[in-house]
Design a protein around this motif. Structure first.
Motif, mmCIF file in Angstrom:
data_model
loop_
_atom_site.group_PDB
_atom_site.id
_atom_site.type_symbol
_atom_site.label_atom_id
_atom_site.label_comp_id
_atom_site.label_asym_id
_atom_site.label_seq_id
_atom_site.Cartn_x
_atom_site.Cartn_y
_atom_site.Cartn_z
ATOM 1 N N ASP A 123 0.829 -1.215 0.000
ATOM 2 C CA ASP A 123 0.000 0.000 0.000
ATOM 3 C C ASP A 123 0.860 1.260 0.000
ATOM 4 O O ASP A 123 0.481 2.270 -0.622
ATOM 5 C CB ASP A 123 -0.934 0.013 1.209
ATOM 6 C CG ASP A 123 -2.107 -0.934 1.060
ATOM 7 O OD1 ASP A 123 -2.199 -1.613 0.010
ATOM 8 O OD2 ASP A 123 -2.926 -1.019 1.996
ATOM 9 N N GLU B 137 2.037 -7.362 15.369
ATOM 10 C CA GLU B 137 0.917 -6.588 14.825
ATOM 11 C C GLU B 137 1.297 -6.000 13.467
ATOM 12 O O GLU B 137 0.485 -5.984 12.529
ATOM 13 C CB GLU B 137 0.530 -5.472 15.796
ATOM 14 C CG GLU B 137 -0.077 -5.955 17.106
ATOM 15 C CD GLU B 137 -0.363 -4.802 18.055
ATOM 16 O OE1 GLU B 137 -0.290 -3.633 17.613
ATOM 17 O OE2 GLU B 137 -0.649 -5.069 19.233
ATOM 18 N N ASP B 138 2.510 -5.504 13.347
ATOM 19 C CA ASP B 138 2.975 -4.959 12.062
ATOM 20 C C ASP B 138 2.994 -6.050 10.984
ATOM 21 O O ASP B 138 2.653 -5.793 9.825
ATOM 22 C CB ASP B 138 4.371 -4.363 12.213
ATOM 23 C CG ASP B 138 4.388 -3.127 13.102
ATOM 24 O OD1 ASP B 138 3.320 -2.524 13.302
ATOM 25 O OD2 ASP B 138 5.476 -2.776 13.609
ATOM 26 N N HIS C 208 0.999 -8.601 10.832
ATOM 27 C CA HIS C 208 -0.396 -8.819 10.430
ATOM 28 C C HIS C 208 -0.766 -7.898 9.272
ATOM 29 O O HIS C 208 -1.383 -8.317 8.284
ATOM 30 C CB HIS C 208 -1.340 -8.566 11.610
ATOM 31 C CG HIS C 208 -1.626 -9.770 12.447
ATOM 32 N ND1 HIS C 208 -2.501 -10.755 12.054
ATOM 33 C CD2 HIS C 208 -1.151 -10.140 13.654
ATOM 34 C CE1 HIS C 208 -2.564 -11.683 12.989
ATOM 35 N NE2 HIS C 208 -1.748 -11.346 13.974
ATOM 36 N N THR C 209 -0.381 -6.624 9.397
ATOM 37 C CA THR C 209 -0.692 -5.642 8.344
ATOM 38 C C THR C 209 0.011 -6.000 7.050
ATOM 39 O O THR C 209 -0.593 -5.967 5.968
ATOM 40 C CB THR C 209 -0.270 -4.234 8.808
ATOM 41 O OG1 THR C 209 -0.969 -3.910 10.008
ATOM 42 C CG2 THR C 209 -0.581 -3.202 7.730
ATOM 43 N N ARG C 210 1.277 -6.343 7.146
ATOM 44 C CA ARG C 210 2.024 -6.729 5.942
ATOM 45 C C ARG C 210 1.417 -7.977 5.306
ATOM 46 O O ARG C 210 1.296 -8.060 4.074
ATOM 47 C CB ARG C 210 3.490 -6.981 6.283
ATOM 48 C CG ARG C 210 4.294 -5.719 6.534
ATOM 49 C CD ARG C 210 5.738 -6.032 6.861
ATOM 50 N NE ARG C 210 6.504 -4.820 7.050
ATOM 51 C CZ ARG C 210 7.172 -4.172 6.098
ATOM 52 N NH1 ARG C 210 7.159 -4.668 4.863
ATOM 53 N NH2 ARG C 210 7.845 -3.075 6.352
ATOM 54 N N SER D 85 -1.642 -9.038 5.389
ATOM 55 C CA SER D 85 -2.900 -8.693 4.731
ATOM 56 C C SER D 85 -2.655 -8.034 3.384
ATOM 57 O O SER D 85 -3.254 -8.407 2.370
ATOM 58 C CB SER D 85 -3.712 -7.766 5.639
ATOM 59 O OG SER D 85 -4.893 -7.352 5.000
ATOM 60 N N GLN D 86 -1.758 -7.051 3.350
ATOM 61 C CA GLN D 86 -1.502 -6.327 2.102
ATOM 62 C C GLN D 86 -0.825 -7.218 1.066
ATOM 63 O O GLN D 86 -1.155 -7.166 -0.123
ATOM 64 C CB GLN D 86 -0.639 -5.098 2.380
ATOM 65 C CG GLN D 86 -1.342 -4.033 3.196
ATOM 66 C CD GLN D 86 -0.498 -2.781 3.362
ATOM 67 O OE1 GLN D 86 0.378 -2.492 2.552
ATOM 68 N NE2 GLN D 86 -0.761 -2.027 4.415
#
Length: 423
Positions: A82, A136-137, A139-141, A143-144
Motif C-alpha cells: 500500500d 501486529e505490524d 499482520h498488516t504486511r 494482509s496487504q
C-alpha cells in the motif's frame, strides 16, 4: 584497526573472473559504470541481446554493497504494497510490485542458467517479530501482501520459535518465494556470465569524467577512453568521481559478524529449514547460516564510527538473546557496507542525459531489485522504450540534509545498541 571493508564473502567466494584495466580507446553501444548487481545485470542483458558493451568498475567486482550484504534474496521492497502504491500511484505501483514479486525467481533463474556457484538456498525467508507490537505490524504486511497475490504465511510465536530455533521470536511472516545466496559470488558470477556473452569487463578503472560529443558519450578514465551510444550508471552508495551525476541519498551503514562454522549439533538447532531472517525492530537485526554453518548476524551501524564499540558489544549480547546455545561461540569475522537510502524507500531511475540512465536507492534491498532494474534499464535503452523501465524515470532527484540524517541514523543505532539487550 580491523579492515571492516573486507567481508567474509571475499574469503568464501566460489566464483572468479579475470579482468583488466581500461587502456586505450574503446567504442561500444552501452557503457555501464559500476560492478554491482545492477551494473552486472545490465551488462549481461545487453551482451546477450547482441549489443557491444563494456562495464567499468573503479575497484573490483562487488566492491560495494553487492559484496558486503546479508545475502537475503527477497521479493519486493522494505515497504508494504500500500505504501508503494501511495508513493508511485496505482498503476506504476502495481507494476513495480509485480516485477519485484518475481525478482527471486529471476535471481535463482540466472544462477541456474549460468551455473553460478553462490550457495543458493531457496527455502524462503522469515520476517521475525521482535515484540508483540512487531507481530501486529506483520499482520498488516500479511494482509496487504496476500491481497497483492503473494503466497506469504503468518506464523504464530510457537511455530516461529520451532522454525527459527530461537526463543526470542514473537511470530514471523514466511515468504516461500525468497531465499539466501553468497552475495559476492552471485555478482561475480553475473560479471563472468556477461563476459562470456561478449561484454568487456574493466576493473580498477574509475571514470573521472563524462561528456557528450557528436552524439556519443565520452567517458575518460586514468589510462583510457570509452565512447558509447548509451550509458547506465549503477554506482548506488559507492559512487566516486563524476560529480555532475552523483546520486542523492542518505548513506546508512550496516554491519555483520560471523562465527566459525558451528558443530553439527548446534547447526541442527538453528534455522533447521534454512531460511534467512530479519526482524521488525526499528534498528533491524538480520541472521542466517551460510553453507559452512557459520552463524551470521547483522545490524545497522558503522563499525569505524565513534559508536563502533557499542555495535560490537551489542552483537555479542544479541547473539545470546537469539540463541543461548551460542553463548560460547566467538564472533571471528566482522565487516560493514554502505546502503543508499531514499526518503520514501523507493529506488530511483534518473535520466542523466540523452540515452543515459542512473539507478540508486535500493535502501538495503539490492539483490532482487538491483538485478531487475539492471535488466530493464538495458532493455529500455536497447529498444529506446522508457515504458520498459520498472519505475518512471525522473530528470533529477534531491535529498536534503543527508549528512545530518546519516549522523542521526548512526547515533540512533549506536544508542539503541548501547542500551538494548543488556543483562
Amino acid at each position: 584497526m580491523p579492515d571492516y571493508d573486507q567481508s567474509l564473502w571475499r574469503q568464501t567466494c566460489g566464483e572468479s573472473i579475470k579482468t583488466q584495466k581500461l587502456s586505450g580507446d574503446v567504442t561500444v553501444d552501452i557503457a555501464v559504470i559500476g560492478g554491482g548487481y545492477t551494473g552486472c545485470s545490465a551488462a549481461l542483458t545487453a551482451a546477450k541481446a547482441g549489443a557491444s558493451v563494456c562495464l567499468l568498475e573503479a575497484h573490483e567486482i562487488g566492491h560495494g554493497g553487492s559484496g558486503r550484504n546479508v545475502g537475503l534474496v527477497n521479493a519486493g521492497l522494505w515497504l508494504p504494497p500500500d505504501q508503494i502504491r501511495s508513493h508511485l500511484g496505482q498503476v506504476p505501483g502495481n507494476r513495480l510490485i509485480d516485477l519485484l514479486a518475481n525478482a527471486p525467481s529471476e535471481v535463482f533463474g540466472l544462477i541456474d542458467a549460468h551455473e553460478i556457484a553462490c550457495e543458493p538456498v531457496r527455502h524462503g525467508t522469515l520476517h521475525c517479530a521482535h515484540s508483540a507490537k512487531g507481530f501486529e505490524d506483520l499482520h498488516t504486511r500479511h494482509s496487504q501482501l496476500s491481497v497483492s497475490g503473494a503466497p506469504v504465511e503468518l506464523l504464530d510465536a510457537n511455530t516461529s520459535r520451532k522454525r527459527t530455533g530461537s526463543p526470542a521470536v514473537h511470530g514471523a511472516l514466511f515468504d516461500p518465494r525468497a531465499g539466501t545466496i553468497q552475495p559476492l559470488a552471485f555478482v561475480v558470477g553475473l560479471a563472468r556470465a556477461a563476459q562470456d556473452a561478449g561484454a568487456l569487463i574493466y576493473t580498477d578503472s574509475p571514470i573521472q569524467s563524462l561528456r557528450q560529443e557528436a552524439g556519443m558519450w565520452v567517458l575518460h578514465g586514468e589510462n583510457g577512453t570509452v565512447r558509447a551510444k548509451s550509458i547506465i550508471q549503477a554506482t548506488n552508495a559507492y559512487h566516486q568521481g563524476i560529480a555532475d551525476t552523483a546520486p542523492a541519498y542518505v548513506p546508512v551503514y550496516y554491519f555483520q559478524y560471523a562465527t566459525a562454522p558451528l558443530s553439527h549439533n548446534l547447526r541442527a538447532s538453528i534455522l533447521p529449514e534454512g531460511e534467512g531472517c530479519w526482524d521488525t525492530g526499528l534498528i533491524m537485526t538480520s541472521f542466517r547460516l551460510d553453507q559452512e554453518g557459520r552463524f551470521i548476524i547483522g545490524g545497522m551501524g558503522d563499525l569505524n564510527s565513534v559508536g563502533g564499540f557499542a555495535h560490537k558489544a551489542w552483537v555479542s549480547r544479541k547473539l545470546v538473546v537469539l540463541y543461548p546455545q551460542l553463548a560460547d561461540q566467538p564472533l571471528v569475522e566482522g565487516w560493514h557496507g554502505r546502503i543508499a537510502m531514499t526518503s520514501d524507500h523507493i529506488p530511483k531511475i534518473i535520466q542523466i542525459g540523452p540515452n543515459a540512465l542512473a539507478a540508486h536507492g535500493f535502501s538495503g534491498r539490492g539483490i532482487g531489485p538491483g538485478t531487475v532494474f539492471g535488466r530493464l534499464m538495458a532493455e529500455s535503452l536497447l529498444n529506446d522504450d522508457p515504458s520498459l523501465l520498472p519505475v518512471p524515470p525522473i530528470t533529477e532527484y534531491c535529498e536534503s540534509w543527508t549528512g545530518l540524517r546519516r549522523a542521526f541514523f548512526e547515533t540512533g543505532a549506536a544508542l539503541t545498541h548501547l542500551v538494548k539487550t543488556r543483562f
